[in-house]
Design a protein around this motif. Structure first.
Motif, mmCIF file in Angstrom:
data_model
loop_
_atom_site.group_PDB
_atom_site.id
_atom_site.type_symbol
_atom_site.label_atom_id
_atom_site.label_comp_id
_atom_site.label_asym_id
_atom_site.label_seq_id
_atom_site.Cartn_x
_atom_site.Cartn_y
_atom_site.Cartn_z
ATOM 1 N N ALA A 1 0.827 -1.208 0.000
ATOM 2 C CA ALA A 1 0.000 0.000 0.000
ATOM 3 C C ALA A 1 0.862 1.259 0.000
ATOM 4 O O ALA A 1 0.524 2.261 -0.650
ATOM 5 N N ALA A 2 1.989 1.230 0.728
ATOM 6 C CA ALA A 2 2.876 2.391 0.764
ATOM 7 C C ALA A 2 3.513 2.631 -0.602
ATOM 8 O O ALA A 2 3.626 3.780 -1.054
ATOM 9 N N CYS A 3 3.938 1.571 -1.257
ATOM 10 C CA CYS A 3 4.510 1.721 -2.601
ATOM 11 C C CYS A 3 3.471 2.273 -3.570
ATOM 12 O O CYS A 3 3.773 3.134 -4.406
ATOM 13 N N ASP A 4 2.236 1.797 -3.450
ATOM 14 C CA ASP A 4 1.154 2.306 -4.297
ATOM 15 C C ASP A 4 0.907 3.794 -4.034
ATOM 16 O O ASP A 4 0.762 4.590 -4.967
ATOM 17 N N ALA A 5 0.870 4.155 -2.748
ATOM 18 C CA ALA A 5 0.545 5.535 -2.386
ATOM 19 C C ALA A 5 1.589 6.518 -2.903
ATOM 20 O O ALA A 5 1.257 7.645 -3.294
ATOM 21 N N LEU A 6 2.859 6.094 -2.924
ATOM 22 C CA LEU A 6 3.945 6.981 -3.353
ATOM 23 C C LEU A 6 4.330 6.772 -4.816
ATOM 24 O O LEU A 6 5.270 7.405 -5.297
ATOM 25 N N HIS A 7 3.631 5.863 -5.479
ATOM 26 C CA HIS A 7 3.965 5.532 -6.880
ATOM 27 C C HIS A 7 5.438 5.132 -6.996
ATOM 28 O O HIS A 7 6.123 5.503 -7.941
ATOM 29 N N ARG A 8 5.867 4.342 -6.004
ATOM 30 C CA ARG A 8 7.261 3.927 -5.947
ATOM 31 C C ARG A 8 7.422 2.576 -6.643
ATOM 32 O O ARG A 8 6.719 1.620 -6.321
ATOM 33 N N ARG A 9 8.329 2.504 -7.607
ATOM 34 C CA ARG A 9 8.680 1.234 -8.228
ATOM 35 C C ARG A 9 9.665 0.523 -7.298
ATOM 36 O O ARG A 9 10.813 0.949 -7.174
ATOM 37 N N ALA A 10 9.213 -0.531 -6.672
ATOM 38 C CA ALA A 10 10.017 -1.159 -5.622
ATOM 39 C C ALA A 10 10.351 -2.600 -5.957
ATOM 40 O O ALA A 10 9.574 -3.314 -6.603
ATOM 41 N N ALA A 11 11.512 -3.034 -5.501
ATOM 42 C CA ALA A 11 11.890 -4.441 -5.482
ATOM 43 C C ALA A 11 11.794 -4.916 -4.037
ATOM 44 O O ALA A 11 12.292 -4.246 -3.130
ATOM 45 N N VAL A 12 11.136 -6.049 -3.819
ATOM 46 C CA VAL A 12 10.980 -6.602 -2.475
ATOM 47 C C VAL A 12 11.753 -7.912 -2.412
ATOM 48 O O VAL A 12 11.531 -8.818 -3.225
ATOM 49 N N ILE A 13 12.664 -7.996 -1.449
ATOM 50 C CA ILE A 13 13.523 -9.174 -1.310
ATOM 51 C C ILE A 13 13.328 -9.750 0.087
ATOM 52 O O ILE A 13 13.597 -9.087 1.093
ATOM 53 N N ALA A 14 12.835 -10.984 0.139
ATOM 54 C CA ALA A 14 12.724 -11.710 1.400
ATOM 55 C C ALA A 14 14.024 -12.476 1.609
ATOM 56 O O ALA A 14 14.339 -13.403 0.857
ATOM 57 N N SER A 15 14.794 -12.070 2.608
ATOM 58 C CA SER A 15 16.088 -12.697 2.887
ATOM 59 C C SER A 15 15.855 -13.910 3.781
ATOM 60 O O SER A 15 15.544 -13.774 4.967
ATOM 61 N N CYS A 16 15.996 -15.095 3.208
ATOM 62 C CA CYS A 16 15.598 -16.325 3.895
ATOM 63 C C CYS A 16 16.650 -17.417 3.747
ATOM 64 O O CYS A 16 16.978 -17.803 2.620
ATOM 65 N N ASP A 17 17.145 -17.923 4.856
ATOM 66 C CA ASP A 17 17.757 -19.242 4.862
ATOM 67 C C ASP A 17 16.719 -20.189 5.444
ATOM 68 O O ASP A 17 15.784 -19.765 6.138
ATOM 69 N N TRP A 18 16.882 -21.486 5.200
ATOM 70 C CA TRP A 18 15.821 -22.404 5.611
ATOM 71 C C TRP A 18 16.296 -23.271 6.761
ATOM 72 O O TRP A 18 16.925 -22.758 7.685
ATOM 73 N N ALA A 19 15.995 -24.526 6.792
ATOM 74 C CA ALA A 19 16.286 -25.330 7.980
ATOM 75 C C ALA A 19 17.778 -25.285 8.336
ATOM 76 O O ALA A 19 18.640 -25.371 7.466
ATOM 77 N N HIS A 20 18.050 -25.159 9.638
ATOM 78 C CA HIS A 20 19.418 -25.069 10.139
ATOM 79 C C HIS A 20 19.830 -26.338 10.917
ATOM 80 O O HIS A 20 20.837 -26.311 11.628
ATOM 81 N N ALA A 21 19.060 -27.408 10.779
ATOM 82 C CA ALA A 21 19.339 -28.636 11.539
ATOM 83 C C ALA A 21 19.647 -29.805 10.612
ATOM 84 O O ALA A 21 19.186 -30.922 10.800
ATOM 85 N N HIS A 22 20.457 -29.530 9.576
ATOM 86 C CA HIS A 22 20.795 -30.560 8.600
ATOM 87 C C HIS A 22 22.048 -31.352 8.956
ATOM 88 O O HIS A 22 22.335 -32.359 8.305
ATOM 89 N N ALA A 23 22.827 -30.909 9.927
ATOM 90 C CA ALA A 23 24.122 -31.557 10.186
ATOM 91 C C ALA A 23 24.361 -31.708 11.682
ATOM 92 O O ALA A 23 24.171 -30.753 12.451
ATOM 93 N N GLN A 24 24.802 -32.888 12.072
ATOM 94 C CA GLN A 24 25.042 -33.153 13.488
ATOM 95 C C GLN A 24 26.102 -32.224 14.064
ATOM 96 O O GLN A 24 26.017 -31.825 15.233
ATOM 97 N N ASP A 25 27.100 -31.857 13.245
ATOM 98 C CA ASP A 25 28.164 -30.989 13.747
ATOM 99 C C ASP A 25 27.844 -29.508 13.588
ATOM 100 O O ASP A 25 28.697 -28.654 13.856
ATOM 101 N N GLY A 26 26.641 -29.166 13.134
ATOM 102 C CA GLY A 26 26.225 -27.777 13.046
ATOM 103 C C GLY A 26 25.819 -27.244 14.410
ATOM 104 O O GLY A 26 25.662 -28.011 15.373
ATOM 105 N N PRO A 27 25.628 -25.955 14.552
ATOM 106 C CA PRO A 27 25.309 -25.365 15.862
ATOM 107 C C PRO A 27 23.954 -25.787 16.409
ATOM 108 O O PRO A 27 23.714 -25.665 17.613
ATOM 109 N N TYR A 28 23.064 -26.302 15.562
ATOM 110 C CA TYR A 28 21.728 -26.714 16.009
ATOM 111 C C TYR A 28 21.541 -28.214 15.921
ATOM 112 O O TYR A 28 20.432 -28.717 16.125
ATOM 113 N N GLY A 29 22.601 -28.949 15.609
ATOM 114 C CA GLY A 29 22.493 -30.391 15.531
ATOM 115 C C GLY A 29 21.693 -30.857 14.324
ATOM 116 O O GLY A 29 21.412 -30.080 13.402
#
Length: 279
Positions: free
Chosen positions: A175-203
């Motif tokens: 809605a804010a981009c629409d209101a200001l007529h702003r051409r925007a790029a939206v980037i969701a910064s995502c890593d996914w599961a962190h429990a893939h390795a026994q020696d990782g910090p989350y096991g």
């Protein structure tokens, strides 16, 4: 259409060529995908880049939005090595970044979100000028390193808040981009599961592979809303940090506008990384 580019991008530090250390091929698949996403963003030619991060300035029980004049950060090869449990590195390579903030857009997002969402609007030191500078986190710097140089708005998610509020925050961004007529790029910064390795910090937990497979299917189908239906126990076991940012993106880009394309998924260390263009 105010949002001209949208993507889901990871933020492992060794993605950056300067921080690969002793394993230049460690995240090469993801690096190539981010280069491709950067080219697509350049073609879209946005006025501003909105990055939704899990690693910025956090406020308990609240979303945060940076409205300083600038943001600045630095990443080191040593930090990258620690994050992926690599051997200590001696090169000492560093990556520095400073970006202007689209303060008008940041304040418009805050205005539209604040009536019913807990949102802290942040600044530092002075009202304006070069000292008005907040830190850039790695969740923001990594994807921005591949994107065109434009003013930024950085939004921090709030995992303690309901998924539905994250979707509503995305709608306020749109809605804010629409209101200001702003051409925007939206980037969701995502890593996914962190429990893939026994020696990782989350096991290790078998739910890590299950969650990442389900996430990839949902993103490929353009059904980001499905992420809100994942069982709490699976999320707790798998330890992702992408659900919340992806749901903000879901609110910003309605389902009927998405054109999902998964560029890559890989798990070179203990966490999963996926690159996808959604618009």
């Amino acid at each position: 259409m105010s949002i001209v580019f949208a993507a889901i991008a990871p933020h492992g530090l060794p993605i950056l060529p300067e921080l690969v250390g002793e394993g230049p091929d460690l995240m090469s698949k993801t690096r190539a995908s981010l280069v491709e996403l950067g080219r697509a963003a350049q073609t879209a030619d946005p006025d501003a880049l909105i990055v939704i991060t899990p690693h910025g300035i956090r406020a308990e029980g609240q979303f945060t939005l940076s409205a300083s004049a600038y943001m600045e950060g630095e990443l080191s090869e040593q930090t990258a090595a620690l994050m992926v449990r690599a051997h200590r590195l001696d090169k000492g390579n560093r990556v520095h970044m400073r970006r202007a903030v689209d303060r008008e857009l940041a304040r418009e997002i805050a205005k539209l979100a604040s009536p019913d969402l807990p949102l802290a609007v942040l600044n530092f030191a002075t009202a304006d000028g070069p000292l008005s500078t907040l830190p850039l986190d790695w969740g923001t710097m990594i994807p921005l390193s591949f994107m065109p140089d434009r003013p930024v708005v950085v939004v921090q998610t709030a995992p303690s808040r309901p998924f539905e509020e994250h979707v509503r925050l995305g709608r306020a961004i749109r809605a804010a981009c629409d209101a200001l007529h702003r051409r925007a790029a939206v980037i969701a910064s995502c890593d996914w599961a962190h429990a893939h390795a026994q020696d990782g910090p989350y096991g290790y937990h078998e739910d890590a592979a299950r969650l990442d497979a389900e996430v990839e299917r949902a993103i490929a189908a353009g059904d980001l809303e499905r992420l809100a239906d994942f069982p709490d126990e699976m999320i707790e076991n798998a330890r992702p940090d992408g659900m919340w940012q992806a749901l903000v993106l879901a609110g910003a880009v309605p389902k009927d506008e998405r054109h999902p394309r998964v560029l890559s998924y890989e798990r070179p260390t203990y966490f999963g990384m996926l690159c996808a263009q959604m618009l």
